[in-house]
Every structure is written in C-alpha cells, then in structure tokens.
Design a protein around this motif. Structure first.
Motif, PDB file in Angstrom:
ATOM      1  N   ASP A   1       9.143  10.121   9.798  1.00 51.83           N
ATOM      2  CA  ASP A   1       7.801   9.878   9.276  1.00 51.83           C
ATOM      3  C   ASP A   1       7.933   9.839   7.757  1.00 51.83           C
ATOM      4  OD1 ASP A   1       6.103   9.920  11.596  1.00 51.83           O
ATOM      5  OD2 ASP A   1       6.461  12.071  11.730  1.00 51.83           O
ATOM      6  N   TYR A   2       7.818   8.685   7.174  1.00 53.62           N
ATOM      7  CA  TYR A   2       7.941   8.583   5.713  1.00 53.62           C
ATOM      8  C   TYR A   2       6.950   7.548   5.218  1.00 53.62           C
ATOM      9  CZ  TYR A   2       9.926   7.677   1.074  1.00 53.62           C
ATOM     10  OH  TYR A   2      10.106   7.509  -0.291  1.00 53.62           O
ATOM     11  N   THR A   3       5.916   8.016   4.565  1.00 53.50           N
ATOM     12  CA  THR A   3       4.918   7.127   3.993  1.00 53.50           C
ATOM     13  C   THR A   3       5.211   6.992   2.505  1.00 53.50           C
ATOM     14  OG1 THR A   3       3.273   7.853   5.617  1.00 53.50           O
ATOM     15  CG2 THR A   3       2.460   6.708   3.649  1.00 53.50           C
ATOM     16  N   SER A   4       5.661   5.835   2.111  1.00 52.60           N
ATOM     17  CA  SER A   4       6.079   5.640   0.721  1.00 52.60           C
ATOM     18  C   SER A   4       4.911   5.197  -0.157  1.00 52.60           C
ATOM     19  CB  SER A   4       7.189   4.586   0.643  1.00 52.60           C
ATOM     20  OG  SER A   4       7.503   4.319  -0.707  1.00 52.60           O
ATOM     21  N   PRO A   5       4.809   5.780  -1.348  1.00 56.19           N
ATOM     22  CA  PRO A   5       3.762   5.343  -2.284  1.00 56.19           C
ATOM     23  C   PRO A   5       4.154   4.087  -3.049  1.00 56.19           C
ATOM     24  CG  PRO A   5       5.028   7.099  -3.279  1.00 56.19           C
ATOM     25  CD  PRO A   5       5.582   6.913  -1.893  1.00 56.19           C
ATOM     26  N   THR A   6       5.381   3.608  -2.825  1.00 51.71           N
ATOM     27  CA  THR A   6       5.892   2.420  -3.508  1.00 51.71           C
ATOM     28  C   THR A   6       6.495   1.489  -2.475  1.00 51.71           C
ATOM     29  OG1 THR A   6       8.074   3.426  -3.880  1.00 51.71           O
ATOM     30  CG2 THR A   6       6.405   3.746  -5.606  1.00 51.71           C
ATOM     31  N   PRO A   7       6.736   0.232  -2.812  1.00 54.90           N
ATOM     32  CA  PRO A   7       7.380  -0.672  -1.851  1.00 54.90           C
ATOM     33  C   PRO A   7       8.712  -0.113  -1.350  1.00 54.90           C
ATOM     34  CG  PRO A   7       6.515  -1.914  -3.697  1.00 54.90           C
ATOM     35  CD  PRO A   7       6.367  -0.466  -4.068  1.00 54.90           C
ATOM     36  N   LEU A   8       8.970  -0.343  -0.073  1.00 56.24           N
ATOM     37  CA  LEU A   8      10.212   0.101   0.556  1.00 56.24           C
ATOM     38  C   LEU A   8      10.932  -1.129   1.087  1.00 56.24           C
ATOM     39  CD1 LEU A   8      12.000   2.451   1.636  1.00 56.24           C
ATOM     40  CD2 LEU A   8      10.587   2.441   3.698  1.00 56.24           C
ATOM     41  N   VAL A   9      12.028  -1.509   0.421  1.00 50.06           N
ATOM     42  CA  VAL A   9      12.794  -2.697   0.784  1.00 50.06           C
ATOM     43  C   VAL A   9      14.271  -2.362   0.700  1.00 50.06           C
ATOM     44  CG1 VAL A   9      11.002  -4.303   0.021  1.00 50.06           C
ATOM     45  CG2 VAL A   9      12.740  -3.532  -1.600  1.00 50.06           C
ATOM     46  N   ALA A  10      15.101  -3.281   1.156  1.00 47.19           N
ATOM     47  CA  ALA A  10      16.541  -3.021   1.176  1.00 47.19           C
ATOM     48  C   ALA A  10      17.085  -2.703  -0.207  1.00 47.19           C
ATOM     49  CB  ALA A  10      17.278  -4.215   1.773  1.00 47.19           C
ATOM     50  N   ASP A  11      16.629  -3.414  -1.227  1.00 49.48           N
ATOM     51  CA  ASP A  11      17.184  -3.234  -2.564  1.00 49.48           C
ATOM     52  C   ASP A  11      16.903  -1.858  -3.142  1.00 49.48           C
ATOM     53  OD1 ASP A  11      18.277  -5.737  -2.568  1.00 49.48           O
ATOM     54  OD2 ASP A  11      16.701  -6.670  -3.790  1.00 49.48           O
ATOM     55  N   ASN A  12      15.785  -1.231  -2.731  1.00 50.93           N
ATOM     56  CA  ASN A  12      15.498   0.082  -3.309  1.00 50.93           C
ATOM     57  C   ASN A  12      15.578   1.227  -2.309  1.00 50.93           C
ATOM     58  OD1 ASN A  12      13.111   0.065  -1.809  1.00 50.93           O
ATOM     59  ND2 ASN A  12      11.737  -0.060  -3.566  1.00 50.93           N
ATOM     60  N   PHE A  13      16.014   0.933  -1.066  1.00 52.16           N
ATOM     61  CA  PHE A  13      16.102   2.008  -0.080  1.00 52.16           C
ATOM     62  C   PHE A  13      17.041   3.138  -0.523  1.00 52.16           C
ATOM     63  CE2 PHE A  13      17.885   4.071   3.690  1.00 52.16           C
ATOM     64  CZ  PHE A  13      16.722   4.632   4.185  1.00 52.16           C
ATOM     65  N   PRO A  14      18.211   2.843  -1.114  1.00 51.57           N
ATOM     66  CA  PRO A  14      19.051   3.950  -1.597  1.00 51.57           C
ATOM     67  C   PRO A  14      18.315   4.867  -2.574  1.00 51.57           C
ATOM     68  CG  PRO A  14      20.323   1.931  -1.553  1.00 51.57           C
ATOM     69  CD  PRO A  14      18.894   1.538  -1.278  1.00 51.57           C
ATOM     70  N   GLY A  15      17.443   4.280  -3.398  1.00 44.17           N
ATOM     71  CA  GLY A  15      16.659   5.094  -4.311  1.00 44.17           C
ATOM     72  C   GLY A  15      15.666   5.984  -3.579  1.00 44.17           C
ATOM     73  N   HIS A  16      15.085   5.493  -2.486  1.00 38.33           N
ATOM     74  CA  HIS A  16      14.179   6.317  -1.681  1.00 38.33           C
ATOM     75  C   HIS A  16      14.935   7.485  -1.047  1.00 38.33           C
ATOM     76  CE1 HIS A  16      10.323   4.123  -1.649  1.00 38.33           C
ATOM     77  NE2 HIS A  16      11.061   3.045  -1.872  1.00 38.33           N
ATOM     78  N   ILE A  17      16.181   7.245  -0.638  1.00 36.94           N
ATOM     79  CA  ILE A  17      16.994   8.324  -0.065  1.00 36.94           C
ATOM     80  C   ILE A  17      17.301   9.379  -1.126  1.00 36.94           C
ATOM     81  CG2 ILE A  17      19.360   8.835   0.679  1.00 36.94           C
ATOM     82  CD1 ILE A  17      17.935   7.993   3.033  1.00 36.94           C
ATOM     83  N   ALA A  18      17.664   8.941  -2.319  1.00 34.58           N
ATOM     84  CA  ALA A  18      18.052   9.873  -3.376  1.00 34.58           C
ATOM     85  C   ALA A  18      16.871  10.632  -3.960  1.00 34.58           C
ATOM     86  CB  ALA A  18      18.800   9.129  -4.488  1.00 34.58           C
ATOM     87  N   PHE A  19      15.696  10.012  -3.990  1.00 37.34           N
ATOM     88  CA  PHE A  19      14.577  10.609  -4.718  1.00 37.34           C
ATOM     89  C   PHE A  19      13.342  10.904  -3.874  1.00 37.34           C
ATOM     90  CE2 PHE A  19      17.075   8.265  -7.873  1.00 37.34           C
ATOM     91  CZ  PHE A  19      17.254   9.241  -8.854  1.00 37.34           C
ATOM     92  N   GLY A  20      13.384  10.552  -2.578  1.00 33.99           N
ATOM     93  CA  GLY A  20      12.184  10.753  -1.784  1.00 33.99           C
ATOM     94  C   GLY A  20      12.408  11.337  -0.410  1.00 33.99           C
ATOM     95  N   ILE A  21      13.081  10.618   0.454  1.00 36.92           N
ATOM     96  CA  ILE A  21      13.241  11.017   1.851  1.00 36.92           C
ATOM     97  C   ILE A  21      13.987  12.347   1.954  1.00 36.92           C
ATOM     98  CG2 ILE A  21      14.396  10.386   4.009  1.00 36.92           C
ATOM     99  CD1 ILE A  21      13.807   7.444   3.280  1.00 36.92           C
ATOM    100  N   ASN A  22      13.490  13.215   2.855  1.00 39.40           N
ATOM    101  CA  ASN A  22      14.160  14.499   3.071  1.00 39.40           C
ATOM    102  C   ASN A  22      14.067  14.902   4.534  1.00 39.40           C
ATOM    103  OD1 ASN A  22      11.665  16.183   3.467  1.00 39.40           O
ATOM    104  ND2 ASN A  22      11.290  15.499   1.358  1.00 39.40           N
ATOM    105  N   ALA A  23      14.692  16.013   4.881  1.00 39.09           N
ATOM    106  CA  ALA A  23      14.735  16.438   6.285  1.00 39.09           C
ATOM    107  C   ALA A  23      13.358  16.758   6.836  1.00 39.09           C
ATOM    108  CB  ALA A  23      15.654  17.649   6.432  1.00 39.09           C
ATOM    109  N   GLY A  24      12.407  17.058   5.961  1.00 36.70           N
ATOM    110  CA  GLY A  24      11.052  17.297   6.416  1.00 36.70           C
ATOM    111  C   GLY A  24      10.396  16.074   7.013  1.00 36.70           C
ATOM    112  N   ASN A  25      10.972  14.914   6.762  1.00 39.00           N
ATOM    113  CA  ASN A  25      10.448  13.668   7.328  1.00 39.00           C
ATOM    114  C   ASN A  25      10.969  13.396   8.736  1.00 39.00           C
ATOM    115  OD1 ASN A  25      10.951  12.535   4.060  1.00 39.00           O
ATOM    116  ND2 ASN A  25       8.907  12.652   4.958  1.00 39.00           N
ATOM    117  N   VAL A  26      11.931  14.190   9.208  1.00 33.79           N
ATOM    118  CA  VAL A  26      12.532  13.921  10.514  1.00 33.79           C
ATOM    119  C   VAL A  26      11.515  14.183  11.616  1.00 33.79           C
ATOM    120  CG1 VAL A  26      14.332  14.579  12.161  1.00 33.79           C
ATOM    121  CG2 VAL A  26      14.858  14.445   9.715  1.00 33.79           C
ATOM    122  N   ASN A  27      11.257  13.148  12.419  1.00 33.51           N
ATOM    123  CA  ASN A  27      10.320  13.245  13.538  1.00 33.51           C
ATOM    124  C   ASN A  27      11.040  13.383  14.866  1.00 33.51           C
ATOM    125  OD1 ASN A  27       8.876  11.500  15.841  1.00 33.51           O
ATOM    126  ND2 ASN A  27       7.280  12.475  14.603  1.00 33.51           N
TER     127      ASN A  27
END
Length: 442
Positions: free
Chosen positions: A375-401
C-alpha cells in the motif's frame, strides 16, 4: 488459478511501473501478465489489488536467524572495543547456548518477521556449536511453517574444537543438502528451502577445513557461503598464515563459482575482486551491520559485478537496509545512486535462480509467483525513472500489505494465516532461558 486484478505492476530490473495490470497465477508460477485478463480466464479466483503496488518478492541475501532471540539481550556482556571481542563476548557465547528449541523459535520468529517486512526469501547462515547435527533441519521447519522461501547452511569453523568441529560442520552441510535432494524427489511439500555449504570466516577455517568444504561443494553441487574480510584481521591472518589474499586462497580450493556468496568483503584486494567477478560469485553488502560493528566501509563496492544486500542478522527489513546502504555510500563520497542499490536488492533473485533452478524476480510468464504487495500512495508521480528514488526516500516496510510465496499468500492484508501470538509468547520464554545460559558460561 488466481487473478490479481488492477495492480500497479512494479519491476526492479528492468525497471517499470505500469498501472491497471492483471497478474494470473497458476500453481507456483505466473501464467500471464497484462490488462483485462479476467475475460480470458473467467474461472480464476479474482482478488482486486485496487491499485496496490505488486512487485517480485524481496530477497534478503545474508542473514543470521540464530540471532533472532538476541534482541535486547540482557546478559553479562563484557566491554567489546573491537570486532573480534564483539564476536567472543556476544555472538560466540550466544551460539554456544543454542539448542533445538531455541533454534526452532529463533528461525520461526525471524521467518515471520521477514515476511511481515516484505521478504519472500531469506538466505541464512547458521551457527550452534552445541547442536550441530540436525540444526539445519530444525531451521528448515521454521521456514516451512511460516511459508518463507530461503537457503541456509552451517558455518563450519575450528574455533571451539579444531578439526573435529570442522568435520562436524561439513557433515551437517552435506547431510542437509542430501535431505533437500530427497525432499525434492519425494515432492510431498513445497520446495521452499535450499542449501549452501557454509563456513564462518577464513580465519577460523584451516586449509584442512577448506579441503573438506571443497569436497562438500563437489559432492552436493552447492556453493560456499562464508564471511570474508569483515574486519582487517581476516586479511592479516590470511597473509600471515597462508601468504595469500583471502579469495585467492578460497579459489585455490575451487570454492569460488556462480553459487558462491561472500559476505562483507570490506577489505578485499583488487585481485580478489577480479577473481570473484570472473567466477560469477556474489558479494553480500550489509551496511547496518558494518556500521554497528564499526568495522569500516567497503570503498570498492562499485568494483563488484554481483552485489546483493543483506542484514547480517539485523532483522530482514530490506527497504530500510537499502536506505542505509545508499545513505552510507553517499556519506562516504561514493558514486552510486539509488538505481544501483535497487539493482543490488534485485540481484538476490539471481542467487535464487542459480540454486533453485527456476526463474525469479520478474513479472513475466514462467517466473515464480513470489510477490511483495504494498500500500503506497505517492504524493508525486511514480514512474520507472524515479522509482529508485521512491524506494530510497519513501517506501518502507510499513507499506507492506501482503506477501506471496510459491503462488500462495503467506501474509495477506497484514495478517498471517495462523495465530502467531502463542509463537511470540513462547519465544520470549526461550529467549530468557538462553540469556540465563549465556551468563553461566565460563
């Protein structure tokens, strides 16, 4: 058949993010991926993902489940100013008191917590010198109870009993590999657990031990899993006693190949790195553990072809591990960006492929249905080019559904398929017992 409908499909390598994707699962594998598959497979069980991120299962590529009951340990631990004293005063005392019950609960708890953190697979490295024979079978039972895929091995060493202890460690590795082979032939349970041939570190394994390990690798067809150059002492010891660099010494015995997993490797020479790369072996980087033990930083990380990420026993939260690995690298002035560390995380699937003889790590037909759902609701666009940035700065284990392994949900909507409360209650009792035993050691 099961159809995961309306997913946001995310793949690490090659990276993509696609909305409105259906994923059809038949048995243990992915059968089809694409839009509007329900019409083609009307008999499939439908589970609406409602836009959740669905990605190939996350792999922790180096862990120590035997440390699972050490969290918050209350025992008389002497001051430990360097790495060797940390080993002697804490970890080598803990592993001495482990028995069958402690190993089972430690392994089961670690398996559950790995799944809850989003892992579908964990590669383990085990030690219990007072209970060697049968210890890996006990660990395997925890993996299977939780439904976690993984590998394990026994860390062969001479630190407690010389050649006799090394022989016992090698024998346990061989026996476990044979147990796995027999279980595969029998086929009456999911093929979830594989074997490495384990060793502690070169400074506690003599050449006689390496010779035995080489025979075990040859006899079983498995690869070596060993710590190397976690501390400068390991390198100095190899030069002083064997007049060789560490990987060169291992390679002399035929122990470096595409199933080899070397953990840490902070102080390997360029020649050692060249050997590992040429043989297709893997290096497990464990950023938090290295920081915790104050052993230094792997300044040559970008020179290794096959880097994977592990925790070295500090849980199995690989989203957090990736962040620490990236931020520590940046702090050291390293050249790599989040996409490199995302690739390192994905590389664990290559270890699985080399050992399980199946395809892992992609959302494609024919690949294993090992999946991590967020479960990850991003406040910014989520695309292939910036997905690594979402992993480094946003997504965490609390998002695991949810987590799926071998085409079966082992954790769904943040719930396990069985009551875990009694397991945790019993584990707390066992932890207290082994802490007391630690204090009774001479």
């Amino acid at each position: 058949m099961m159809l995961l409908k309306n997913a946001t499909a995310v793949q690490f390598e090659p990276c993509f993010v696609k909305e409105g994707v259906d994923i059809l699962i038949e048995g243990s594998t992915i059968k089809a991926v694409g839009p509007n598959l329900q019409a083609q497979y009307p008999a499939a069980q439908i589970i609406d993902m409602k836009g959740k991120l669905v990605m190939p299962g996350v792999v922790c590529s180096h862990n120590h489940f035997y440390s699972g009951l050490s969290r918050g340990v209350m025992a008389d631990i002497k001051p430990s100013p360097d790495f060797i004293s940390i080993l002697k005063n804490l970890w080598w005392r803990l592993d001495k008191v482990l028995d069958e019950e402690a190993i089972y609960y430690s392994g089961l708890i670690c398996s559950l917590e790995a799944i809850k953190s989003g892992c579908s697979s964990v590669i383990d490295h085990h030690a219990s010198p007072s209970y060697i024979a049968g210890s890996l079978k006990t660990l395997r039972s925890g993996f299977i109870k939780a439904g976690l895929r993984g590998m394990t091995c026994y860390e062969t060493t001479d630190r407690n009993g010389g050649i006799k202890e090394m022989s016992a460690g090698v024998e346990e590795n061989i026996a476990f590999a044979q147990l796995i082979d027999a279980a595969k032939l029998k086929g009456d349970e999911p093929y979830l657990v594989e074997a490495h041939i384990g060793a502690h570190a070169p400074f506690t394994v003599t050449n006689d031990g390496l010779s035995m390990l080489a025979e075990a690798v040859k006899a079983t067809g498995r690869g070596l899993h060993i710590h190397v150059a976690e501390d400068k002492y390991d390198v100095t010891h190899s030069h002083h006693h064997y007049d060789q660099d560490i990987v060169a010494r291992l390679d002399r015995y035929g122990l470096i190949n595409n199933k080899t997993l070397l953990a840490h490797g902070l102080f390997l020479s360029d020649r050692d790195i060249d050997i590992l790369n040429a043989r297709g072996g893997f290096l497990a980087h464990n950023a938090r553990s290295n920081m915790n033990n104050h052993v230094g930083y792997n300044e040559k990380l970008s020179k290794f072809n096959n880097v994977v990420l592990g925790t070295d026993g500090i849980g199995a939260d690989m989203f957090e591990e990736l962040k620490f690995a990236f931020f520590k690298h940046r702090d050291s002035g390293g050249p790599l960006w989040p996409d490199s560390f995302l690739r390192h995380l994905w590389n664990g699937n290559q270890i699985l492929a080399n050992n399980f003889g199946a395809q892992f790590g992609r959302l494609e037909a024919g690949y294993k249905a090992d999946l991590t759902i967020l479960d990850y609701t991003s406040p910014t666009p989520l695309v292939a080019d910036n997905f690594p940035g979402h992993i480094a700065f946003g997504i965490n284990a609390g998002n695991v559904n949810s987590v799926m392994v071998e085409g079966r949900f082992v954790y769904q909507d943040r719930t396990f398929p069985f009551d875990v409360a009694p397991i945790y209650a019993e584990a707390r009792k066992v932890a207290q017992r082994i802490w007391t035993k630690m204090d009774k050691l001479e």
